[in-house]
Design an enzyme around this catalytic site. Structure first.
Site, PDB file in Angstrom:
ATOM      1  NE  ARG A  68     -61.944 -22.995  30.449  1.00 26.91           N
ATOM      2  CZ  ARG A  68     -60.979 -22.488  30.900  1.00 26.91           C
ATOM      3  NH1 ARG A  68     -61.056 -21.515  31.542  1.00 26.91           N
ATOM      4  NH2 ARG A  68     -59.662 -22.813  30.563  1.00 26.91           N
ATOM      5  CE  LYS A  74     -39.148 -15.205  24.423  1.00 28.33           C
ATOM      6  NZ  LYS A  74     -38.820 -14.634  25.600  1.00 28.33           N
ATOM      7  N   GLY A  98     -52.930 -22.422  24.424  1.00 26.03           N
ATOM      8  CA  GLY A  98     -53.877 -21.631  24.379  1.00 26.03           C
ATOM      9  C   GLY A  98     -53.943 -20.907  23.046  1.00 26.03           C
ATOM     10  N   GLY A 127     -52.482 -25.192  30.783  1.00 24.65           N
ATOM     11  CA  GLY A 127     -51.544 -25.478  31.828  1.00 24.65           C
ATOM     12  C   GLY A 127     -51.516 -26.930  31.834  1.00 24.65           C
TER      13      GLY A 127
HETATM   14  P1  ADP Z   1     -49.563 -22.107  22.988  1.00 25.27           P
HETATM   15  O1  ADP Z   1     -50.156 -20.989  23.820  1.00 25.27           O
HETATM   16  O2  ADP Z   1     -50.441 -22.895  22.045  1.00 25.27           O
HETATM   17  O3  ADP Z   1     -48.475 -23.135  23.843  1.00 25.27           O
HETATM   18  P2  ADP Z   1     -47.178 -20.619  22.250  1.00 25.27           P
HETATM   19  O4  ADP Z   1     -47.449 -19.764  23.342  1.00 25.27           O
HETATM   20  O5  ADP Z   1     -45.865 -21.329  22.745  1.00 25.27           O
HETATM   21  O6  ADP Z   1     -48.311 -21.497  21.945  1.00 25.27           O
HETATM   22  O7  ADP Z   1     -47.008 -19.759  20.786  1.00 25.27           O
HETATM   23  C1  ADP Z   1     -47.553 -19.029  20.241  1.00 25.27           C
HETATM   24  C2  ADP Z   1     -47.056 -17.818  19.937  1.00 25.27           C
HETATM   25  O8  ADP Z   1     -45.822 -18.174  18.943  1.00 25.27           O
HETATM   26  C3  ADP Z   1     -47.984 -16.870  18.919  1.00 25.27           C
HETATM   27  O9  ADP Z   1     -48.156 -15.619  19.680  1.00 25.27           O
HETATM   28  C4  ADP Z   1     -46.926 -16.786  17.750  1.00 25.27           C
HETATM   29  O10 ADP Z   1     -47.093 -15.554  17.126  1.00 25.27           O
HETATM   30  C5  ADP Z   1     -45.619 -16.899  18.039  1.00 25.27           C
HETATM   31  N1  ADP Z   1     -44.640 -17.434  16.974  1.00 25.27           N
HETATM   32  C6  ADP Z   1     -44.932 -18.480  16.177  1.00 25.27           C
HETATM   33  N2  ADP Z   1     -43.975 -18.444  15.273  1.00 25.27           N
HETATM   34  C7  ADP Z   1     -43.049 -17.063  15.404  1.00 25.27           C
HETATM   35  C8  ADP Z   1     -41.943 -16.851  14.721  1.00 25.27           C
HETATM   36  N3  ADP Z   1     -41.493 -17.309  13.789  1.00 25.27           N
HETATM   37  N4  ADP Z   1     -41.489 -15.601  15.463  1.00 25.27           N
HETATM   38  C9  ADP Z   1     -41.997 -14.887  16.435  1.00 25.27           C
HETATM   39  N5  ADP Z   1     -43.154 -15.560  17.035  1.00 25.27           N
HETATM   40  C10 ADP Z   1     -43.814 -16.619  16.654  1.00 25.27           C
END
Ligand code: ADP
Ligand code: MG
Length: 389
Positions: A36, A184, A341, A364
């Site tokens: 940053r 999710k 993130g 966010g």
């Molecule tokens: P971002 O922060 O970039 O928006 P998310 O928070 O939505 O991303 O997703 C990241 C998380 O998803 C990671 O911690 C990763 O371990 C988890 N993840 C990815 N694929 C799977 C899977 N098949 N089963 C469980 N967790 C998963």
């Protein structure tokens, strides 16, 4: 409607109020990641060459409107001075040309978007410059209120971010591929609903792909899967069909019995999985399928890893797809924008973070933007520009 930039003003010898995001990560009293700070330097340099006085405004953590030494920004000017090779002072009494003010969120007026507090800030300078895209999804005194009181512009960082995001989703070159993964689906419903209306291909991976496969009647074993989201999945699929967006799901997957690094694993198809197995990455055929789609793409927008990239070797799917996007970007074949993130960590882990066209570190705000929401901080800059015109 558009916003003003630094080039729209005669800045010579003006006092600039620069809203920055210096909410830097600190570990054991040290800044653990200077991204940053580094990204703000072009704006600081530009303003310095225009003989400006710069007063930097930032928040730090969540002191909730109260003075709390734990969240003081007092430690930061020394770090800025070192990183930017230019003296940075602290607080309203500073005599330096560049000064950082104390944490804005010590004043309850900041998050309440109190106009008296915005007025207090506005009285300190001539022109407001916002370079904190990552706080643009919040309507605070230093992001929206202040723009109603003085000439306002986007800084170089904000300008670059908005340009990249606009080129990726608002006026993109087609075909546009969105890659969405992560854990999710429930946290990304608005993202998916918006993207299917805007992109040509929606590639799904990560845990959320399991929920799609489950909705199609495929077995998921003990994989992460939100079984109560089937109706939402069907509605997203219908929306995609109506908008001519093709949803690409994995065709094979990596299954384990233990959720740990280097767990024994096997590649399985979609039609069978043991009850004690869970899938934590996309398989080699899926990587090939995605690569073929990317070969014809002109624009790629990415949020969310394809698998559990934190554990080796289950970062493979994310790494291979990321390396493919990076290679095509380097060849000039596509524009690639990514954010989120965990996505930034995952792309860093893949070793290609510098090879994408643009990586947004605004968690966010980036997500709200790909949800199709108007960001108050950006709207405020546009409204100020249209009033001034
Ligand atoms: P971002 O922060 O970039 O928006 P998310 O928070 O939505 O991303 O997703 C990241 C998380 O998803 C990671 O911690 C990763 O371990 C988890 N993840 C990815 N694929 C799977 C899977 N098949 N089963 C469980 N967790 C998963
Ligand atoms: Mg996350």
């Amino acid at each position: 409607m558009t916003f003003k930039t630094l080039r729209d003003f005669d800045l010579n010898e003006k006092t600039i109020l620069l809203r920055a995001d210096l909410n830097v990560p600190v570990q054991d009293g040290k800044v653990s990641d200077t991204t940053r700070i580094d990204r703000l330097k072009p704006t600081i340099d530009y303003l310095t060459t225009q003989n400006c006085k710069v007063i930097i405004l930032s928040h730090f953590g969540r002191p909730k409107g109260q003075v709390n030494p734990e969240y003081s920004l007092k430690f930061l000017p020394a770090v800025l001075t070192e990183q930017w090779s230019i003296n940075v002072g602290f607080g309203s009494d500073s005599q330096e040309n560049i000064t950082l003010l104390e944490n804005l969120r010590f004043n309850p007026g900041e998050e309440a978007n109190n106009i008296a507090y915005a007025q207090e800030l506005a009285s300190l300078g001539d022109i407001f410059v916002n370079d904190a895209f990552s706080t643009a999804h919040r309507a605070h005194a230093s992001t929206t209120g202040i723009t109603t009181l003085m000439p306002s512009a986007a800084g170089l960082l904000m300008e670059a971010e908005l340009k990249a995001l606009t080129n990726a989703l608002e006026v993109p070159q087609k075909p546009v591929v969105a890659i969405v993964g992560g854990a999710k689906i429930s946290t990304k419903l608005s993202v998916l609903n918006n993207l299917v209306q805007k992109v040509d291909y929606l590639v799904l991976g990560g845990g959320m792909a399991n929920t799609f496969l489950f909705a199609m009647g495929k077995p998921v074993g003990k994989s992460l899967c939100e079984k109560d989201m089937v109706d939402e999945v069907k509605s997203i699929a219908a929306k995609a069909k109506a908008a001519n967006c093709e949803i690409i799901l994995p065709t094979d997957r990596v299954a384990v019995r233990e959720f740990k690094e280097n767990a024994p694993h096997e590649i399985i198809g979609l039609d069978h999985i043991e009850d004690d197995q869970e899938t934590i990455d996309i398989g080699p055929q899926s990587i090939k399928d995605i690569s073929a789609i990317l070969d014809d793409a002109k624009t790629v927008l990415w949020n969310g890893p394809m698998g559990v990239f934190e554990m080796k070797p289950f970062d493979n799917g994310t790494n291979k797809v990321a390396q493919k996007v990076a290679a095509l970007t380097k060849k000039g074949k596509l524009l690639s924008v990514a954010g989120g993130g965990d996505t930034v960590s995952a792309l860093d882990n893949a070793g290609i973070i510098d090879d994408f066209s643009y990586i947004s570190t605004a968690g966010g705000a980036f997500l709200e933007w790909i949800e199709g929401k108007d960001l108050p901080g950006v709207v405020a800059l546009k409204e100020q520009a249209s009033k001034a015109a």
